[in-house]
Write a protein that holds these residues in place. Structure first.
Motif, PDB file in Angstrom:
ATOM      1  N   LEU A   1       0.828  -1.207   0.000  1.00 23.91           N
ATOM      2  CA  LEU A   1       0.000   0.000   0.000  1.00 23.91           C
ATOM      3  C   LEU A   1       0.863   1.258   0.000  1.00 23.91           C
ATOM      4  O   LEU A   1       0.524   2.258  -0.644  1.00 23.91           O
ATOM      5  CB  LEU A   1      -0.934  -0.001   1.212  1.00 23.91           C
ATOM      6  N   ARG A   2       1.991   1.215   0.707  1.00 25.60           N
ATOM      7  CA  ARG A   2       2.909   2.352   0.706  1.00 25.60           C
ATOM      8  C   ARG A   2       3.442   2.596  -0.714  1.00 25.60           C
ATOM      9  O   ARG A   2       3.490   3.746  -1.185  1.00 25.60           O
ATOM     10  CB  ARG A   2       4.069   2.099   1.660  1.00 25.60           C
TER      11      ARG A   2
ATOM     12  N   ALA B   1       1.816   5.702   5.928  1.00 28.51           N
ATOM     13  CA  ALA B   1       2.278   5.151   4.644  1.00 28.51           C
ATOM     14  C   ALA B   1       1.776   5.970   3.456  1.00 28.51           C
ATOM     15  O   ALA B   1       2.118   5.653   2.312  1.00 28.51           O
ATOM     16  CB  ALA B   1       1.820   3.705   4.509  1.00 28.51           C
ATOM     17  N   GLY B   2       0.974   6.998   3.730  1.00 25.66           N
ATOM     18  CA  GLY B   2       0.543   7.888   2.653  1.00 25.66           C
ATOM     19  C   GLY B   2      -0.902   7.746   2.232  1.00 25.66           C
ATOM     20  O   GLY B   2      -1.346   8.435   1.296  1.00 25.66           O
ATOM     21  N   LEU B   3      -1.675   6.896   2.897  1.00 25.23           N
ATOM     22  CA  LEU B   3      -3.078   6.762   2.548  1.00 25.23           C
ATOM     23  C   LEU B   3      -3.862   7.978   3.057  1.00 25.23           C
ATOM     24  O   LEU B   3      -3.467   8.628   4.033  1.00 25.23           O
ATOM     25  CB  LEU B   3      -3.670   5.481   3.139  1.00 25.23           C
ATOM     26  N   LEU B   4      -4.959   8.286   2.393  1.00 27.52           N
ATOM     27  CA  LEU B   4      -5.829   9.404   2.762  1.00 27.52           C
ATOM     28  C   LEU B   4      -7.067   8.880   3.472  1.00 27.52           C
ATOM     29  O   LEU B   4      -7.656   7.885   3.051  1.00 27.52           O
ATOM     30  CB  LEU B   4      -6.244  10.191   1.519  1.00 27.52           C
ATOM     31  N   ARG B   5      -7.464   9.569   4.499  1.00 22.96           N
ATOM     32  CA  ARG B   5      -8.590   9.136   5.321  1.00 22.96           C
ATOM     33  C   ARG B   5      -9.917   9.530   4.681  1.00 22.96           C
ATOM     34  O   ARG B   5     -10.115  10.669   4.281  1.00 22.96           O
ATOM     35  CB  ARG B   5      -8.454   9.766   6.706  1.00 22.96           C
ATOM     36  N   ALA B   6     -10.848   8.566   4.603  1.00 24.74           N
ATOM     37  CA  ALA B   6     -12.161   8.813   3.995  1.00 24.74           C
ATOM     38  C   ALA B   6     -13.145   9.436   4.967  1.00 24.74           C
ATOM     39  O   ALA B   6     -14.255   9.781   4.561  1.00 24.74           O
ATOM     40  CB  ALA B   6     -12.739   7.511   3.451  1.00 24.74           C
TER      41      ALA B   6
END
Length: 356
Positions: free
Chosen positions: A273-274, A310-315
């Motif tokens: 995912l990163r 890791a760079g994911l965006l929160r929904a």
């Protein structure tokens, strides 16, 4: 009633719907169960009824509003796309410009929660867009389409529905597009809003909106834009995430992750995912069905903290289906994704009681 088909305006034999003093409501029919009948006795139902036939079968509808019916398209809800939604938005906006108090859309219920939310994201008017449909086609016992359309027209014509964006009205309940979900395959009470509950209801000849949701700034998406493909990936027990690395080669331009619980995956998913988030936006949502993705509660490998780092965006509180819609429309609009998901409206303010 006036019905438009393929750009031609023709009168129908349904009687005089343009009654002085009544609000004008534009009605766009897209197909679905509400428009479906068996082509022959004993055969499965399929879309066949026009806007004129649906509206004309409802006693008293002409006493509620002036109905301008449009057969915009006739497709199953599984075939609808965001391109169709943008076409519908523009047609609805034109109707409002021509004086409509509100807009009603009938379609199949399978994708109704997605089209309703997509319209909500791109709708910039105070006039409401009310989506409805049916769970029982007209050939079955106790069909619900007529009652749902009547309730939707009442809602679209009501001042209480203004400034609420897109609404979903079935089973005499009014739901915000942002929160509503289809929760059962066949029940007439399938549409529910687990996070906040219904906003209001229709009783006798009245629309009662007890709660209001804060609107979010609409995204400006041109009708002729190419909608970027966005993958929806669900974390499931024992899945090692091997398909993640192949998503860029398949042409996807973004990913929504339907994670477990508050935003959690197996540790094996973190590095893939990163790497994916370094190449395209990856939005972290929850598969749970209600509640917000967490941001600072758990710190173990695979937790929401690890994924956000890791760079994911929160929904936020958007479920995976709605997060995917928002990501696609943000990419199509050229809006920074971080900005688009900072203003989802799911955590920007409370649902409020209206001022009378």
């Amino acid at each position: 009633m006036t019905v438009h088909t393929a750009g031609v305006v023709t009168p129908t034999d349904l009687g005089a719907y343009a009654i002085d003093g009544l609000p004008q409501v534009a009605y766009f029919a897209l197909g679905g169960t509400i428009a479906s009948v068996p082509p022959a006795p004993g055969e499965p139902a399929q879309p066949g009824l026009s806007a004129a036939q649906i509206a004309g079968s409802i006693d008293g509808l002409d006493q509620v509003a002036q109905i301008d019916g449009v057969d915009l398209m006739k497709v199953s809800s599984a075939r609808l796309t965001l391109e169709h939604v943008l076409q519908l938005r523009d047609a609805a906006a034109a109707a409002v410009d021509d004086g409509a108090t509100g807009v009603v859309v009938s379609q199949g219920t399978d994708s109704l929660e997605e089209t309703a939310y997509a319209l909500d994201v791109v709708w910039d008017r105070a006039e409401p867009v009310v989506l409805t449909g049916a769970m029982r086609n007209p050939s079955l016992l106790s069909p619900d389409g007529a009652a749902n359309l009547m309730a939707a027209v009442r809602t679209a014509a009501s001042p209480q529905a203004r400034d609420q964006g897109a609404l979903v009205v079935l089973n005499d309940e009014v739901h915000a597009a942002r929160y509503v979900r289809k929760t059962h395959t066949s029940s007439v009470a399938t549409f529910q809003s687990p996070a906040v509950g219904r906003l209001g209801w229709v009783v006798e000849d009245r629309v009662e909106v007890a709660l209001r949701v804060p609107r979010t700034p609409p995204l400006t998406v041109p009708a002729d834009v190419t909608i970027p493909p966005v993958a929806l990936v669900t974390m499931a027990l024992g899945d090692d995430g091997r398909l993640l690395s192949g998503l860029p080669d398949l042409g996807y331009e973004g990913v929504v992750l339907a994670a477990m619980g508050g935003g959690h995956v197996a540790v094996e998913w973190v590095e893939p995912l990163r790497a994916l988030a370094a190449r395209m936006p990856v939005v972290l949502a929850s598969r749970s069905g209600a509640g917000e993705v967490l941001s600072a509660t758990y710190g173990y490998p695979g937790s929401e903290v690890a994924l956000l780092r890791a760079g994911l965006l929160r929904a936020g509180g958007l479920d995976p289906l709605k997060a995917r819609i928002r990501l696609q429309l943000a990419l199509a609009a050229g809006v920074p994704v971080t900005e688009a998901f900072a203003t989802t409206g799911t955590s920007s303010g409370p649902v409020t009681t209206p001022t009378r």
